[in-house]
Design an enzyme around this catalytic site. Structure first.
Site, PDB file in Angstrom:
ATOM      1  CG  ASP A 299       0.390 -35.891  59.387  1.00 28.26           C
ATOM      2  OD1 ASP A 299      -0.473 -35.037  59.693  1.00 28.26           O
ATOM      3  OD2 ASP A 299       1.609 -35.664  59.403  1.00 28.26           O
TER       4      ASP A 299
ATOM      5  CG  HIS B 174     -25.939 -36.986  72.378  1.00 30.00           C
ATOM      6  ND1 HIS B 174     -25.152 -35.996  72.900  1.00 30.00           N
ATOM      7  CD2 HIS B 174     -26.439 -37.658  73.438  1.00 30.00           C
ATOM      8  CE1 HIS B 174     -25.177 -36.069  74.221  1.00 30.00           C
ATOM      9  NE2 HIS B 174     -25.956 -37.075  74.576  1.00 30.00           N
TER      10      HIS B 174
ATOM     11  CG  HIS C 173     -27.094 -31.343  74.657  1.00 29.61           C
ATOM     12  ND1 HIS C 173     -26.849 -31.766  73.374  1.00 29.61           N
ATOM     13  CD2 HIS C 173     -26.032 -31.760  75.387  1.00 29.61           C
ATOM     14  CE1 HIS C 173     -25.691 -32.422  73.347  1.00 29.61           C
ATOM     15  NE2 HIS C 173     -25.174 -32.417  74.551  1.00 29.61           N
TER      16      HIS C 173
ATOM     17  CE  LYS D 135     -20.564 -32.378  83.114  1.00 29.42           C
ATOM     18  NZ  LYS D 135     -21.113 -33.343  82.172  1.00 29.42           N
TER      19      LYS D 135
HETATM   20  C1  BG6 Z   1     -22.388 -34.190  76.255  1.00 28.26           C
HETATM   21  C2  BG6 Z   1     -21.615 -33.317  77.205  1.00 28.26           C
HETATM   22  O1  BG6 Z   1     -22.710 -33.475  75.088  1.00 28.26           O
HETATM   23  O2  BG6 Z   1     -23.584 -34.637  76.867  1.00 28.26           O
HETATM   24  C3  BG6 Z   1     -21.332 -34.059  78.498  1.00 28.26           C
HETATM   25  O3  BG6 Z   1     -20.395 -32.909  76.614  1.00 28.26           O
HETATM   26  C4  BG6 Z   1     -22.600 -34.629  79.074  1.00 28.26           C
HETATM   27  O4  BG6 Z   1     -20.706 -33.195  79.453  1.00 28.26           O
HETATM   28  C5  BG6 Z   1     -23.369 -35.415  78.019  1.00 28.26           C
HETATM   29  O5  BG6 Z   1     -22.248 -35.474  80.171  1.00 28.26           O
HETATM   30  C6  BG6 Z   1     -24.722 -35.838  78.543  1.00 28.26           C
HETATM   31  O6  BG6 Z   1     -25.300 -36.699  77.621  1.00 28.26           O
HETATM   32  P1  BG6 Z   1     -26.363 -37.778  78.103  1.00 28.26           P
HETATM   33  O7  BG6 Z   1     -26.885 -38.365  76.850  1.00 28.26           O
HETATM   34  O8  BG6 Z   1     -25.608 -38.738  78.967  1.00 28.26           O
HETATM   35  O9  BG6 Z   1     -27.369 -37.006  78.882  1.00 28.26           O
END
Ligand code: BG6
Length: 485
Positions: A86, A172, A234, A334
């Site tokens: 928790d 990422h 990003h 998107k």
């Molecule tokens: C994420 C977003 O950080 O990155 C998502 O929250 C997005 O909305 C994703 O789809 C895209 O990552 P990648 O590596 O698939 O381009």
């Protein structure tokens, strides 16, 4: 090196979609240090065995080449453990501290793959339980905050428990191989550096296009929108990699200092420039690859009157000697026609053309997705002249570097790379709190202007490149988005 990796949010979407597959790949490639334990933490009661079975089942959803065989999974599963917690209960952290202390691993990584609303309580409690010593690092997933104030509030709590060098903020995109190659291209080769400036470069475009819609993430996405989801992090991180000055060394802080300078040099938005230089859109029903898809407002868990943007295109400038006057166009959305992430560096046209026809200038394309690679677009003579014919007309041709072919056995996915970096304490590819706050500072006037604007996002048909205003914005400078040239 012995390690404990504790995954908060151990049964959540991110863990089974990204982290477990990445950890398994690292394991399969022999890169995960032996003697490690992976502890998933979540709310419900289950045994280690039940958790392993849960992970095994989820692997069925991963692409075939990344699925473990039964034998591989059996070996990987030995690393996996589960603990019910928790997250607001001090006693549960004391229990965790005992579990960690009993092993005394050299490195302990706390990975917060939970809602960011829980980051403060987890960090506070980890600190209170003494789980913040020098061998502990904490990894924070995006989105880190919803705006500048909330990001600062989270950072304050994180700082109260952890030193800056212990707090690893993940983006990422920085783990994608193309980003490593961008660094290598710029700072490992002397070829481009003399050209990497306003005198030779006409414009830079960063496109992060996705075919997918919001899927089942409607509630998260509707609170977030494309600007917070993709641009604030990003796209801006990619921009800093393109625009930064050569760092004095490859040290994490030398690199991050330079990136921060870029973020501070971005032209600030005003209500007028938001209207002129930022386009937001929202997809309507349409078709992608021959398949009919619904509009954003019809997606699950999206309010029918939502004003959330699923597309953003914007124009900015980096106000310093190297880049003054060079437009940087950023775009994400998107339900666009392709899954296509790339950076296009458009070079200037020759000052005095001697060949007939109007020619596109050279460009360098850094491809992040669907595959990573580098393309250098040149003009060349086909050499098919007839006697008495006109002077040679030039044709575009490209030098195409496919990294999968160049380094077939060395490819490492973004999450795999970043998880290994977190375990090894390599900070280069993590975002420092001042960078992250500066990125928020820069997007805030856009968010504020949108809040006051009654018009809302412009509609675009799914399967198109966003509202026409996006092309018009670039055309105003005499440029065009890459797919339009
Ligand atoms: C994420 C977003 O950080 O990155 C998502 O929250 C997005 O909305 C994703 O789809 C895209 O990552 P990648 O590596 O698939 O381009």
């Amino acid at each position: 090196m012995s390690f404990d990796l504790v995954l908060f949010g151990g049964t959540g979407d991110l863990t089974w979609r990204k982290l477990m597959p990445a950890l398994f790949q690292a394991f399969r490639h022999g890169k995960l240090p032996a003697g490690g334990r992976i502890l998933a933490v979540a709310r419900d009661e289950r045994s280690d065995e039940a958790y392993r079975a849960f992970v095994r089942e989820r692997f069925a959803e991963v692409e075939a080449s990344k699925q473990p065989s039964d034998e591989e999974f059996a070996r990987f599963a030995q690393l996996l453990h589960y603990r019910r917690m928790d997250l607001s209960r001090p006693a549960d952290y004391a229990g965790l501290a005992q579990w960690v202390a009993a092993r005394g691993a050299e490195t302990v990584v706390m990975y917060l793959a939970t809602s960011p609303a829980l980051f403060p309580v987890i960090c506070e409690q980890l600190g209170a339980a003494g789980l913040n010593g020098s061998r502990v690092r904490v990894v924070l997933e995006k989105p880190l905050g919803h705006d500048l104030a909330s990001a600062q509030a989270i950072n304050r709590v994180v700082r109260s428990a952890f030193a800056e060098a212990q707090a690893l903020r993940i983006d990422h995109y920085l783990g994608k191989p193309a980003v490593q190659n961008l660094m290598a291209l710029r700072f490992g080769n002397a070829l481009f550096e003399p050209l990497w400036r306003r005198e030779s470069i006409a414009s830079i475009q960063i496109t992060l296009a996705e075919r997918i819609g919001v899927g089942t993430r409607g509630d998260y996405y509707d609170r977030t929108g494309a600007l917070r989801d993709m641009i604030q992090n990003h796209a801006l991180q990619l921009l800093t990699m393109i625009a930064m000055e050569p760092p004095a060394s490859a040290d994490a802080d030398a690199i991050r200092d330079e990136k921060l300078k870029v973020l501070k040099s971005l032209r600030p938005f005003t209500p007028e420039t938001v209207t002129r230089d930022v386009v937001r859109g929202q997809y309507r029903a349409g078709g992608i690859a021959g398949e009919a898809v619904k509009g954003y407002l019809e997606e699950v868990r999206v309010p029918a009157d939502s004003r959330c943007e699923t597309f953003v295109a914007l124009r900015t400038e980096v106000q310093n000697w190297r880049w003054a006057g060079v437009p940087f166009y950023l775009r994400t959305g998107k339900r666009l026609p392709a899954r296509d992430a790339q950076i296009v560096v458009n070079f200037r046209a020759v000052p005095h053309p001697i060949f007939p026809g109007s020619h596109r200038a050279n460009k360098l394309v850094i491809k992040l997705q669907p595959e990573d690679g580098l393309e250098l677009h040149l003009l060349a003579a086909k050499g098919s002249l007839a006697i008495g014919g006109q002077a040679e007309r030039l044709s575009p041709v490209k030098l195409d570097l496919d990294f999968d072919k160049a380094f077939p056995t060395e490819r490492v996915g973004a999450y795999e790379r970043l998880l290994l970096d977190a375990l090894a304490g390599r900070l280069n590819l993590f975002v420092r709190s001042d960078e992250q706050e500066q990125a928020w500072r820069w997007v805030m006037p856009v968010l504020q202007a949108w809040e006051e604007d009654t018009a809302g996002p412009r509609p675009y048909t799914a399967g198109t490149w966003g509202p026409p205003a996006s092309s018009a914005m670039v055309a105003r400078d005499g440029h065009a988005w890459d797919e339009e040239t």
